[in-house]
Design a protein around this motif. Structure first.
Motif, PDB file in Angstrom:
ATOM      1  N   GLU A   1     -33.714  81.730  83.693  1.00  0.00           N
ATOM      2  CA  GLU A   1     -32.959  82.949  83.394  1.00  0.00           C
ATOM      3  C   GLU A   1     -31.820  83.142  84.398  1.00  0.00           C
ATOM      4  N   ASN A   2     -32.089  82.845  85.667  1.00  0.00           N
ATOM      5  CA  ASN A   2     -31.046  82.946  86.693  1.00  0.00           C
ATOM      6  C   ASN A   2     -29.894  81.993  86.391  1.00  0.00           C
ATOM      7  N   LEU A   3     -30.215  80.785  85.983  1.00  0.00           N
ATOM      8  CA  LEU A   3     -29.178  79.808  85.656  1.00  0.00           C
ATOM      9  C   LEU A   3     -28.347  80.278  84.457  1.00  0.00           C
ATOM     10  N   GLU A   4     -29.007  80.876  83.474  1.00  0.00           N
ATOM     11  CA  GLU A   4     -28.282  81.408  82.318  1.00  0.00           C
ATOM     12  C   GLU A   4     -27.359  82.549  82.741  1.00  0.00           C
ATOM     13  N   GLU A   5     -27.848  83.409  83.636  1.00  0.00           N
ATOM     14  CA  GLU A   5     -27.017  84.511  84.121  1.00  0.00           C
ATOM     15  C   GLU A   5     -25.857  83.989  84.962  1.00  0.00           C
TER      16      GLU A   5
END
Length: 120
Positions: free
Chosen positions: A14-18
């Motif tokens: 999720e962090n990478l997507e953000e």
């Protein structure tokens, strides 16, 4: 980023997507007990738009990757890694996350999980 628990691997993705939504392109090193090289290279790389993600098996790998970043060789390092893994067999049946177990969740029966009373 460090993934020590299975839940942290989901947050990591999720962090990478953000980071992608924010337009970031900084190199990312992922490691920790809950991660595998395959998970990072196949799943996490796809979550980061620029794909600048590498797996660190341990602290020494992390130091080597940091040296690549500092010396502006991180992208060349990724090209080399991807070339090595290009011919590697891939398990197409492997599933992660919610899709891994298609069985529906059943409600918890409180009586089933209640501890037995100690004998009097």
């Amino acid at each position: 980023m460090s993934g020590l628990l299975v839940k942290s691997t989901v947050v990591m993705r999720e962090n990478l997507e953000e980071m992608t939504r924010q337009g970031l392109t900084v190199p990312v090193m992922l490691g920790g007990a809950a991660l595998t090289r395959r998970y990072v290279e196949e799943d996490c790389v796809k979550s980061y738009g620029c794909g600048r993600v590498a797996y660190a098996r341990d602290a020494f790998d992390g130091l080597d990757l940091m040296e690549q970043v500092v010396n502006n060789r991180f992208d060349d390092h990724l090209v080399t890694l991807r070339a090595k893994s290009a011919g590697r067999a891939v398990n197409e049946t492997r599933k992660l996350g919610r899709a891994a177990d298609a069985r529906p969740l059943r409600p918890v029966d409180v009586e089933e999980i209640r501890p037995c009373a100690a004998p009097s």
